[in-house]
Design an enzyme around this catalytic site. Structure first.
Site, PDB file in Angstrom:
ATOM      1  N   PHE A 151      -2.918 -38.978  -5.513  1.00  0.00           N
ATOM      2  CA  PHE A 151      -1.945 -37.951  -5.136  1.00  0.00           C
ATOM      3  C   PHE A 151      -2.263 -37.539  -3.708  1.00  0.00           C
ATOM      4  O   PHE A 151      -3.321 -36.979  -3.427  1.00  0.00           O
ATOM      5  CB  PHE A 151      -1.998 -36.732  -6.055  1.00  0.00           C
ATOM      6  CG  PHE A 151      -0.940 -35.717  -5.724  1.00  0.00           C
ATOM      7  CD1 PHE A 151       0.316 -35.798  -6.303  1.00  0.00           C
ATOM      8  CD2 PHE A 151      -1.183 -34.703  -4.810  1.00  0.00           C
ATOM      9  CE1 PHE A 151       1.311 -34.877  -5.980  1.00  0.00           C
ATOM     10  CE2 PHE A 151      -0.197 -33.779  -4.478  1.00  0.00           C
ATOM     11  CZ  PHE A 151       1.055 -33.871  -5.067  1.00  0.00           C
ATOM     12  N   ASP A 236      -8.877 -38.736   2.133  1.00  0.00           N
ATOM     13  CA  ASP A 236      -8.077 -37.544   1.874  1.00  0.00           C
ATOM     14  C   ASP A 236      -8.962 -36.536   1.144  1.00  0.00           C
ATOM     15  O   ASP A 236      -9.244 -36.683  -0.044  1.00  0.00           O
ATOM     16  CB  ASP A 236      -6.860 -37.929   1.024  1.00  0.00           C
ATOM     17  CG  ASP A 236      -5.990 -36.736   0.635  1.00  0.00           C
ATOM     18  OD1 ASP A 236      -6.425 -35.583   0.832  1.00  0.00           O
ATOM     19  OD2 ASP A 236      -4.890 -36.962   0.109  1.00  0.00           O
ATOM     20  N   LYS A 265      -5.807 -27.079   2.706  1.00  0.00           N
ATOM     21  CA  LYS A 265      -6.022 -26.133   1.614  1.00  0.00           C
ATOM     22  C   LYS A 265      -7.049 -25.064   1.951  1.00  0.00           C
ATOM     23  O   LYS A 265      -6.733 -24.028   2.505  1.00  0.00           O
ATOM     24  CB  LYS A 265      -6.399 -26.882   0.326  1.00  0.00           C
ATOM     25  CG  LYS A 265      -5.236 -27.635  -0.320  1.00  0.00           C
ATOM     26  CD  LYS A 265      -5.616 -28.160  -1.683  1.00  0.00           C
ATOM     27  CE  LYS A 265      -4.521 -28.992  -2.323  1.00  0.00           C
ATOM     28  NZ  LYS A 265      -3.345 -28.221  -2.723  1.00  0.00           N
TER      29      LYS A 265
END
Length: 460
Positions: A151, A236, A265
């Site tokens: 994802f 990532d 984030k």
């Protein structure tokens, strides 16, 4: 004006679901109401949310990993207030800001190896988009290899390296040349890279959907293969970075340095969206290789001063409060405690993770009565079983958690890194109680989830 807005916010707290049903996303409102997650939180501090009834909820979701330092941290709030009061010249565009330079300098200091060239973004998915562009431009190759269960975001480029069909459907055709391979399979990765025509291999160091952890030799082997076949490695770490796994960056567990690192984030401190692509000066120089190409990749808000100040303050908190070390210690306690419960409860088959990124895997039981109910539930809906864990965790124990992904039978927790032993003990006791109920075939847990499946089927 600002006081009036805050007053109106207080006055209209009870209207949150009405407003979202009418103007934002009514289907998400329905989901929250069906699973009993419609608490209407009105304030938050540290590891706790407070709902409209004054009930405190232990937040083991942390905004999908945004709140590594906890919610509304006073240091970051103070820095942001001071930055606003300083009336900085933000986003001049045809000039340079010192705060973005300072944050870039700090990121170069804390990231592994020779990663020192920074491009700031507004989100993780934007970071992935930029990283794909950087790799294609610097390598001159357009193919990208990615992993099953990956994802990386939901914009079209990032979605092209998501292997999950539930996100890809209705969006095909996506970016050409994107090749999926199984996670933890070096033979499959070498087969994909063997032609020497792949620009990048992108991976989540620890996969978010399901919390899949790489085998001990996987990332070192992948590094060797990428070097052998002239492929850039893109790590990532949007969710697993900045202390989440008990290291500042998860790649440090396996001693590898990617060519491009994507973060976001938690860098925001939960206040101002911010992310970064951190790469080598060599790669950066192949993209921004002339004055005419100084805007080879750009955005409007990436270097805004409030985001830069939030990033700097967040890193200060991580370092000064030893939150990376606390993540390793608290995560170790949770994993050890949950592994003991695998011996006690047959449906809890595995606990995996690093630091405070933890997945609890459930599997079909061996006892006949439980097996029959398991199969019935999965026949109704493959995603129902984990609601038997997450719903009572919230309803009975006031702990917020999440299902890790579609059809995985995995419950995932992402607690703030500042949780303490009391919070860990509360979670472990709650899980023991919830699992005990889930293993009672005539218990309320099975009835609740079966009724949920029926209601979902009727309203879908």
């Amino acid at each position: 004006m600002s006081t009036e807005i805050v007053e109106k916010y207080q006055e209209r707290l009870a209207e949150a679901y009405t407003l979202h049903r009418k103007f934002v996303n009514p289907q998400f409102v329905r989901v929250l109401e069906v699973i009993g997650y419609d608490r209407n939180y009105v304030s938050a501090e540290g590891a706790y949310l407070t709902d409209a009834n004054g009930v405190k909820v232990l937040d083991f979701l942390a905004g999908f990993g945004v709140y590594n330092i906890g919610r509304n941290h006073p240091h970051v709030a103070r820095v942001l207030h001071d930055t606003i009061d300083a009336k900085t010249a933000s986003l001049v565009q045809m000039d340079l800001g010192v705060l973005s330079g300072m944050l870039a300098e700090k990121l170069a200091e804390i990231t592994p190896g020779n990663l020192e060239a920074v491009f700031f973004t507004n989100s993780g998915t934007e970071g992935v988009e930029g990283a794909l562009k950087f790799a294609r431009q610097a390598s001159g190759k357009h193919k990208i290899v990615h992993c099953h269960h990956a994802f990386h975001g939901l914009t079209l480029g990032a979605l092209s390296v998501n292997a999950n069909p539930e996100f890809r459907e209705r969006n095909e055709p996506l970016l050409p040349g994107c090749i999926p391979v199984p996670f933890n399979d070096l033979d499959a990765l070498e087969e994909a890279l063997r032609g020497g025509d792949v620009g990048a291999f992108i991976f989540e160091t620890v996969q978010g959907k399901g919390v899949f952890v790489p085998d001990d030799d996987y990332l070192k082997g992948a590094r060797e293969l990428c070097d052998r076949y002239g492929t850039y490695m893109i790590a990532d770490e949007v969710q697993c970075g900045l202390g989440r796994t008990g290291k500042m960056f998860a790649v440090e567990h396996w001693g590898i340095v990617p060519d491009i690192l994507v973060i976001s984030k938690a860098l925001s401190g939960g206040f101002i969206p911010v992310g970064a692509i951190v790469t080598t000066r060599e790669i950066h120089g192949k993209i921004f290789d002339s004055m005419e190409r100084c805007f080879a990749h750009s955005n409007t808000f990436g270097q805004n001063d409030l985001a830069m100040a939030a990033g700097l303050a967040t890193i200060e908190v991580l370092e000064k409060e030893n939150l990376v070390e606390n993540s390793a210690r608290m995560g170790g306690r949770i994993i050890a405690g949950m592994q003991k419960l695998t011996e006690k409860y047959e449906m809890l088959s595995e606990v995996r993770g690093k630091g405070l990124m933890i997945g609890m895997q459930f599997a079909e039981p061996k006892s006949m009565a439980l097996k029959a109910s398991w199969k019935l539930l999965h026949k109704m809906n493959n995603d129902l079983f984990c609601q038997m864990i997450t719903m009572p965790l919230l309803e009975k124990h006031n702990i917020l958690s999440q299902v890790a992904g579609h059809g995985l039978d995995t419950v995932k927790i992402l607690p703030p890194l500042m949780i303490n032993d009391v919070d860990v003990d509360k979670f472990l006791a709650a899980m023991d109680d919830v699992l005990k109920e889930a293993h009672k075939i005539t218990g309320s847990a099975w009835k609740t989830v079966k009724d949920l499946g029926i209601r979902t089927a009727r309203t879908s």
